[in-house]
Structures are given as C-alpha cells and as structure tokens.
Design a protein around this motif. Structure first.
Motif, PDB file in Angstrom:
ATOM      1  N   MET A 214       0.778  -1.298   0.036  1.00  0.00           N
ATOM      2  CA  MET A 214      -0.073  -0.001  -0.066  1.00  0.00           C
ATOM      3  C   MET A 214       0.743   1.258   0.095  1.00  0.00           C
ATOM      4  SD  MET A 214      -2.960  -1.239  -0.044  1.00  0.00           S
ATOM      5  CE  MET A 214      -3.923   0.359   0.319  1.00  0.00           C
ATOM      6  N   LEU A 215       1.813   1.168   0.359  1.00  0.00           N
ATOM      7  CA  LEU A 215       2.867   2.338   0.713  1.00  0.00           C
ATOM      8  C   LEU A 215       4.053   2.262  -0.324  1.00  0.00           C
ATOM      9  CD1 LEU A 215       2.626   2.849   4.645  1.00  0.00           C
ATOM     10  CD2 LEU A 215       1.496   4.063   2.704  1.00  0.00           C
ATOM     11  N   ILE A 216       3.993   2.714  -1.505  1.00  0.00           N
ATOM     12  CA  ILE A 216       5.135   2.634  -2.673  1.00  0.00           C
ATOM     13  C   ILE A 216       6.198   3.817  -2.514  1.00  0.00           C
ATOM     14  CG2 ILE A 216       3.778   1.079  -3.990  1.00  0.00           C
ATOM     15  CD1 ILE A 216       3.312   3.325  -5.833  1.00  0.00           C
ATOM     16  N   SER A 217       5.461   4.921  -2.181  1.00  0.00           N
ATOM     17  CA  SER A 217       6.278   6.156  -1.832  1.00  0.00           C
ATOM     18  C   SER A 217       7.311   6.004  -0.856  1.00  0.00           C
ATOM     19  CB  SER A 217       5.436   7.384  -1.797  1.00  0.00           C
ATOM     20  OG  SER A 217       4.769   7.473  -3.028  1.00  0.00           O
ATOM     21  N   ASN A 218       8.614   6.541  -1.212  1.00  0.00           N
ATOM     22  CA  ASN A 218       9.524   6.565   0.054  1.00  0.00           C
ATOM     23  C   ASN A 218       9.324   7.191   1.088  1.00  0.00           C
ATOM     24  OD1 ASN A 218      12.353   5.761   0.753  1.00  0.00           O
ATOM     25  ND2 ASN A 218      12.528   7.818   0.356  1.00  0.00           N
ATOM     26  N   ASP A 219       8.361   8.296   0.870  1.00  0.00           N
ATOM     27  CA  ASP A 219       8.086   9.301   2.072  1.00  0.00           C
ATOM     28  C   ASP A 219       6.982   8.833   2.973  1.00  0.00           C
ATOM     29  OD1 ASP A 219       9.836  11.218   1.145  1.00  0.00           O
ATOM     30  OD2 ASP A 219       8.498  12.242   0.024  1.00  0.00           O
ATOM     31  N   ASN A 220       6.244   7.697   2.376  1.00  0.00           N
ATOM     32  CA  ASN A 220       5.306   6.985   3.140  1.00  0.00           C
ATOM     33  C   ASN A 220       5.598   5.715   3.906  1.00  0.00           C
ATOM     34  OD1 ASN A 220       3.501   9.016   2.630  1.00  0.00           O
ATOM     35  ND2 ASN A 220       3.014   8.206   0.598  1.00  0.00           N
ATOM     36  N   GLN A 221       6.599   5.204   3.389  1.00  0.00           N
ATOM     37  CA  GLN A 221       7.093   3.755   4.049  1.00  0.00           C
ATOM     38  C   GLN A 221       7.494   3.789   5.356  1.00  0.00           C
ATOM     39  OE1 GLN A 221      10.062   2.573   1.435  1.00  0.00           O
ATOM     40  NE2 GLN A 221       9.093   1.980  -0.035  1.00  0.00           N
ATOM     41  N   THR A 222       7.074   2.782   6.048  1.00  0.00           N
ATOM     42  CA  THR A 222       7.417   2.488   7.477  1.00  0.00           C
ATOM     43  C   THR A 222       8.812   2.003   7.682  1.00  0.00           C
ATOM     44  OG1 THR A 222       6.351   0.254   7.540  1.00  0.00           O
ATOM     45  CG2 THR A 222       4.905   2.156   8.016  1.00  0.00           C
ATOM     46  N   VAL A 223       9.255   1.848   8.940  1.00  0.00           N
ATOM     47  CA  VAL A 223      10.566   1.161   9.268  1.00  0.00           C
ATOM     48  C   VAL A 223      10.512  -0.188   8.774  1.00  0.00           C
ATOM     49  CG1 VAL A 223      11.937   0.579  11.245  1.00  0.00           C
ATOM     50  CG2 VAL A 223      10.811   2.913  11.287  1.00  0.00           C
ATOM     51  N   SER A 224       9.494  -1.076   9.015  1.00  0.00           N
ATOM     52  CA  SER A 224       9.610  -2.363   8.775  1.00  0.00           C
ATOM     53  C   SER A 224       9.988  -2.495   7.066  1.00  0.00           C
ATOM     54  CB  SER A 224       8.622  -3.034   9.069  1.00  0.00           C
ATOM     55  OG  SER A 224       7.150  -2.800   8.630  1.00  0.00           O
ATOM     56  N   VAL A 225       9.134  -1.783   6.302  1.00  0.00           N
ATOM     57  CA  VAL A 225       9.083  -1.950   4.971  1.00  0.00           C
ATOM     58  C   VAL A 225      10.570  -1.407   4.445  1.00  0.00           C
ATOM     59  CG1 VAL A 225       8.359  -0.771   2.987  1.00  0.00           C
ATOM     60  CG2 VAL A 225       6.933  -1.512   4.616  1.00  0.00           C
ATOM     61  N   ALA A 226      10.947  -0.204   5.059  1.00  0.00           N
ATOM     62  CA  ALA A 226      12.131   0.165   4.766  1.00  0.00           C
ATOM     63  C   ALA A 226      13.531  -0.911   5.032  1.00  0.00           C
ATOM     64  CB  ALA A 226      12.672   1.509   5.513  1.00  0.00           C
ATOM     65  N   LEU A 227      13.408  -1.612   6.014  1.00  0.00           N
ATOM     66  CA  LEU A 227      14.440  -2.436   6.469  1.00  0.00           C
ATOM     67  C   LEU A 227      14.508  -3.608   5.282  1.00  0.00           C
ATOM     68  CD1 LEU A 227      13.985  -3.288  10.280  1.00  0.00           C
ATOM     69  CD2 LEU A 227      15.660  -1.879   9.022  1.00  0.00           C
ATOM     70  N   GLY A 228      13.352  -4.154   4.921  1.00  0.00           N
ATOM     71  CA  GLY A 228      13.005  -5.150   4.160  1.00  0.00           C
ATOM     72  C   GLY A 228      13.349  -4.781   2.785  1.00  0.00           C
ATOM     73  N   VAL A 229      13.089  -3.709   2.090  1.00  0.00           N
ATOM     74  CA  VAL A 229      13.478  -3.153   0.899  1.00  0.00           C
ATOM     75  C   VAL A 229      14.766  -3.046   0.750  1.00  0.00           C
ATOM     76  CG1 VAL A 229      13.282  -1.590  -0.771  1.00  0.00           C
ATOM     77  CG2 VAL A 229      11.231  -2.167   0.436  1.00  0.00           C
ATOM     78  N   LEU A 230      15.713  -2.344   1.748  1.00  0.00           N
ATOM     79  CA  LEU A 230      17.171  -2.250   1.834  1.00  0.00           C
ATOM     80  C   LEU A 230      17.819  -3.462   1.776  1.00  0.00           C
ATOM     81  CD1 LEU A 230      19.209   0.158   1.587  1.00  0.00           C
ATOM     82  CD2 LEU A 230      19.104   0.167   4.179  1.00  0.00           C
ATOM     83  N   GLN A 231      17.568  -4.331   2.577  1.00  0.00           N
ATOM     84  CA  GLN A 231      17.906  -5.776   2.738  1.00  0.00           C
ATOM     85  C   GLN A 231      17.870  -6.491   1.452  1.00  0.00           C
ATOM     86  OE1 GLN A 231      16.469  -7.587   6.346  1.00  0.00           O
ATOM     87  NE2 GLN A 231      17.766  -6.276   7.477  1.00  0.00           N
ATOM     88  N   GLY A 232      16.896  -6.407   0.781  1.00  0.00           N
ATOM     89  CA  GLY A 232      16.597  -7.162  -0.466  1.00  0.00           C
ATOM     90  C   GLY A 232      17.459  -6.840  -1.546  1.00  0.00           C
TER      91      GLY A 232
END
Length: 273
Positions: A214-232
């Motif tokens: 649901m949150l594809i924009s970098n400004d709207n992402q949560t901490v958990s999403v940022a962790l997962g995306v960056l690790q990926g």
C-alpha cells in the motif's frame, strides 16, 4: 510441592528471558562493531570501541527519521482507533445484547483469522477506487479494522460479565447509554484497554506485507518496509544489517517498556477477575 512449582516457574521465566535478551544483546553489540572487527573476530566478540558509522549510514540511506515518524503515526493511530472501535462494538454486543450475538462474534473471529494475503488485492482495489492508495490513511483504516476485530471479540467477553447492578444503578440515576459507556464501563475496563493499546501498537509496528503493497512512495514507508526493501537490495554489510535491526526494534521495545506497568496491571486484573 508448592515451592517446587514456584521455582520451576521462575526457572522457566528466567530461561525465556535469556532467550529473548541474548539475541538483542548480540545485535546491539554487532551494530557498534566495525566491519573489519566483525570479519576478523566474528559476531560473538566484543568491540574494541564504538563504531557508529553503520548506524549513521543506515539512518541516512533510508531517511530513518521520516520512516520513524510514519511508523509512530500509523501504529499510534491504529492503536487508539482500534481500541475506541473495539469498545463501541463490544459495548453493543456484550452489554447491549444485540440479536445474533454468537454469529456476530463468530464473524469477528473469522475476520481476525483471515490471512493478510487474502486481503491484499481487495484492499489494493478499494484504495485505488477511493483515491487513498499510497497514503498513510489507507493503512491506518485497514489495520484499525483488523485489530478491532480481535479487540471486539476480547472485550465482548469481558463486558458480557460486567455487573448488571452497576449498570442498573447508573440508569436509575438518569445516565443515558453514552454516559454509562464513558463514565462507568470505560473507567472500569481501563486495564484491559491498556493491554489492547500496547498490543495493537506493537502488532502494527511489525506489519510488513500490507504496508509494502500500500505504501510505494519512499516518504510514506514504515520502518519495517524500509528494512525489508534495503536488505533485499543487498547493499548492506553485516554491521549495517545489525544496525538496521537494532533501529527497527528499538522504538517498539521502548514503547513496550514505557507501558510495561500498564500491561502488567491489565494482566493482573484479568487474572484476579
């Protein structure tokens, strides 16, 4: 025999606490260790000094300040909104005794057991149609409803056992339904509501799948999403990975510790009842 049971329980709690604390300590130690120290001495060694570049690099790379604000805003809004919605629903079901109470509770249980994978496309489609896609409000609405399903089921059982004498005395004194709810039911149920508030916040903080969709924009992402995306993206070394894990879990841990007394009081009151 009672003393033996008490010692057994204490030993089990100590072992459980050890299994929870040791991994956190290992992550915290490796988060302040340089990549060279990690590669040479391994993950179980103590650092020679504080190496904070991993924490700084991760903070800047994902714009952690914005992610932290998003997670706190979403988790806090969901926790408060879900508790309020649960109270309103449970008041109607547990005290109001609406018709088909059993079937209504079964519906809430079913909604709580529904896997999030089954909600992804309907929620995505509805948010697109409503113009709420890629907004924090969409995630707040979805998780408020999901968490309130569990809260409604739990509070309905609690309020179903609410002393009828107190309710009748309030009505005789001229209190209407709203006054009975906010001046009598809510204050008496405050310990249970505090437990739900803590659980809803922590559960929402750890959510990953729906915020990822649901949150594809970098400004709207949560901490958990940022962790997962960056690790990926495989852009982090072992030290930065531990720094990311530490920064990801630390706010939720602080929140849990701050409200630990509320949680303990709620559980103790429930056990006494």
């Amino acid at each position: 025999m009672t003393a033996l049971r008490r010692h057994t329980v204490l030993l089990a709690l100590a072992v459980a606490a050890l299994f929870m604390v040791v991994p956190f300590l290992i992550v915290a130690v490796n988060a302040v260790k340089s990549p060279a120290e990690y590669a040479q001495d391994g993950p179980l060694s103590l650092p020679d000094g504080l190496y904070l570049d991993g924490l700084k690099d991760f903070w800047q790379r994902v714009d952690y300040s914005q992610k932290l604000i998003n997670s706190v805003l979403i988790s806090g809004s969901v926790a408060v909104g879900a508790v309020i919605l649960s109270v309103l629903n449970a008041y109607a079901i547990g005290i109001g005794r609406i018709r088909g109470r059993t079937w209504v509770l079964a519906f809430f249980v079913l909604a709580n057991m529904l896997p999030q994978e089954a909600l992804v496309y309907p929620v995505y489609f509805l948010s697109k149609q409503a113009g709420l896609y890629d907004t924090r409000l969409s995630v707040i609405i979805v998780f408020t409803v999901v968490q309130a399903a569990f809260g409604t089921y739990l509070l309905s059982s609690v309020l179903g056992q609410f002393p009828r004498e107190i309710l009748e005395a309030a009505r005789i004194d001229g209190a209407n339904k709203w006054q009975v709810l906010w001046r009598i039911v809510v204050p008496v149920s405050r310990p249970t509501l505090g437990v739900l508030l803590v659980f809803f916040f922590v559960w929402t903080w750890n959510e990953f799948l729906l915020p990822l969709v649901m949150l594809i924009s970098n400004d709207n992402q949560t901490v958990s999403v940022a962790l997962g995306v960056l690790q990926g993206q495989r852009l982090m070394d072992a030290t930065m990975t531990n720094a990311a894990a530490l920064l990801g879990v630390l706010p939720a841990l602080v929140f849990f510790l701050v409200f630990q007394r509320t949680l303990t009081r709620g559980i103790a009151v429930g056990a006494v009842k």
